[in-house]
Write a protein that holds these residues in place. Structure first.
Motif, short mmCIF file in Angstrom:
data_model
loop_
_atom_site.label_atom_id
_atom_site.label_comp_id
_atom_site.label_asym_id
_atom_site.label_seq_id
_atom_site.Cartn_x
_atom_site.Cartn_y
_atom_site.Cartn_z
N PRO A 195 0.81 -1.22 0.00
CA PRO A 195 0.00 0.00 0.00
C PRO A 195 0.84 1.27 0.00
CG PRO A 195 -0.02 -0.99 2.18
CD PRO A 195 0.68 -1.96 1.27
N GLY A 196 2.15 1.12 0.15
CA GLY A 196 3.04 2.28 0.11
C GLY A 196 3.77 2.48 1.42
N GLY A 197 4.98 3.00 1.33
CA GLY A 197 5.74 3.33 2.52
C GLY A 197 6.53 2.19 3.12
N LEU A 198 6.53 1.03 2.44
CA LEU A 198 7.26 -0.13 2.95
C LEU A 198 8.24 -0.64 1.90
CD1 LEU A 198 4.36 -2.16 4.61
CD2 LEU A 198 6.01 -0.69 5.77
N ASP A 199 9.46 -0.88 2.31
CA ASP A 199 10.46 -1.53 1.47
C ASP A 199 10.57 -2.97 1.96
OD1 ASP A 199 12.55 -2.32 -0.11
OD2 ASP A 199 14.07 -1.14 0.94
N ILE A 200 9.94 -3.91 1.23
CA ILE A 200 9.85 -5.30 1.68
C ILE A 200 10.98 -6.12 1.07
CG2 ILE A 200 8.41 -7.37 1.73
CD1 ILE A 200 5.96 -5.51 1.56
N GLU A 201 11.87 -6.61 1.93
CA GLU A 201 13.01 -7.43 1.51
C GLU A 201 12.72 -8.89 1.87
OE1 GLU A 201 16.27 -5.89 3.72
OE2 GLU A 201 16.25 -3.93 2.72
N ILE A 202 12.76 -9.77 0.89
CA ILE A 202 12.45 -11.18 1.12
C ILE A 202 13.73 -11.94 1.50
CG2 ILE A 202 11.54 -13.30 0.11
CD1 ILE A 202 9.71 -11.61 -1.61
N TYR A 203 13.70 -12.58 2.66
CA TYR A 203 14.84 -13.35 3.15
C TYR A 203 14.89 -14.68 2.40
CZ TYR A 203 18.01 -15.69 6.39
OH TYR A 203 19.07 -16.37 6.94
N GLU A 204 16.08 -15.07 1.94
CA GLU A 204 16.19 -16.24 1.08
C GLU A 204 17.16 -17.30 1.59
OE1 GLU A 204 17.19 -14.60 -2.73
OE2 GLU A 204 15.11 -14.05 -3.17
N ASP A 205 17.65 -17.17 2.82
CA ASP A 205 18.67 -18.10 3.31
C ASP A 205 18.19 -19.02 4.42
OD1 ASP A 205 20.60 -17.14 1.53
OD2 ASP A 205 21.21 -15.54 2.89
N LEU A 206 16.89 -19.20 4.56
CA LEU A 206 16.38 -20.04 5.64
C LEU A 206 16.94 -21.45 5.58
CD1 LEU A 206 14.35 -19.85 8.03
CD2 LEU A 206 12.64 -20.87 6.51
N ARG A 207 17.12 -21.97 4.37
CA ARG A 207 17.62 -23.33 4.19
C ARG A 207 19.02 -23.50 4.76
NH1 ARG A 207 16.04 -27.13 0.51
NH2 ARG A 207 14.78 -25.57 -0.59
N GLU A 208 19.78 -22.43 4.82
CA GLU A 208 21.19 -22.52 5.22
C GLU A 208 21.40 -22.47 6.73
OE1 GLU A 208 23.07 -23.17 2.67
OE2 GLU A 208 21.32 -22.80 1.38
N ILE A 209 20.36 -22.13 7.48
CA ILE A 209 20.53 -21.97 8.93
C ILE A 209 20.62 -23.34 9.60
CG2 ILE A 209 19.47 -21.06 11.04
CD1 ILE A 209 18.17 -18.93 9.33
N PRO A 210 21.69 -23.61 10.34
CA PRO A 210 21.85 -24.92 10.99
C PRO A 210 20.93 -25.04 12.21
CG PRO A 210 23.63 -23.47 11.63
CD PRO A 210 22.83 -22.71 10.60
N PRO A 211 20.75 -26.24 12.73
CA PRO A 211 19.96 -26.42 13.95
C PRO A 211 20.53 -25.59 15.09
CG PRO A 211 20.37 -28.54 12.91
CD PRO A 211 21.22 -27.54 12.19
#
Length: 201
Positions: free
Chosen positions: A30-46
């Motif tokens: 709707p405006g006023g937001l810079d939405i950055e999509i995180y793409e490294d979830l697969r790389e996070i270890p337990p």
């Protein structure tokens, strides 16, 4: 001013409707937001408490903590696994909910957070979102209460190109983003974070 929102999908699936929801959030912003999509979830270890220290954390975890800390708000799209939150998503939250040195601060403390989810079933992601809201009680995050965005029968709401086409869903998505922006503007993300962390033994 434009506010930065870090968007995280709890699904690793290539054609995930939850990931598509985040792209829809960027399209129907709707405006006023810079939405950055995180793409490294697969790389996070337990999560490993022995490694949860500024000098020992995996680089991907350090980067996630930095991005969460610097973001004005967080947007999470979660699928539902076994009536709850996917393990990969919960694992990532575990890594960013601690402050073992009592000097770093807690990345999620009073951070504005909006939750939504999509599922092919008739009940959407109701249980997963409830479980996720409970997690954010512990982190003392500032979670958007309304609207609740549960895209049930989600396969009927996207076209063949993965574009969200359902007008009701688009309206709810815009309302959710507007509510998130309101929390950001209220300054709730600037509160001083207490020392502390998760209660692992």
């Amino acid at each position: 001013m434009t506010a930065t929102v870090l968007a995280v999908s709890g699904s690793l699936r290539a054609d995930s409707h939850n990931t598509l929801l985040l792209h829809a959030a960027r399209k129907f912003n709707p405006g006023g937001l810079d939405i950055e999509i995180y793409e490294d979830l697969r790389e996070i270890p337990p999560y490993d408490q022995d490694l949860d220290h500024p000098d020992r954390r995996p680089a991907v975890v350090t980067e996630l903590r930095r991005r969460v800390t610097e973001a004005d708000g967080i947007l999470i799209a979660t699928p539902e696994f076994n009536y709850s939150v996917p393990g990969v998503l919960k694992n990532a939250i575990d890594w960013i909910s601690t402050d073992p040195t009592r000097a770093e601060g807690l990345p999620l403390h009073r951070k504005p957070v909006a939750i939504l989810g999509a599922a092919p079933t008739n009940f959407g992601t109701v249980r997963a979102q409830l479980a996720l809201r409970q997690v954010f009680v512990w982190t003392d995050s500032d979670v958007v209460v309304k609207p609740e965005v549960h895209l049930f029968r989600s396969h009927e709401r996207f076209d063949a190109d993965g574009t969200l086409t359902d007008e009701t869903s688009i309206g709810l998505l815009r309302d959710l983003l507007t509510a998130l922006r309101s929390k950001i503007d209220a300054g709730s993300g600037s509160a001083e974070a207490p020392a502390g962390g998760c209660a692992n033994a």
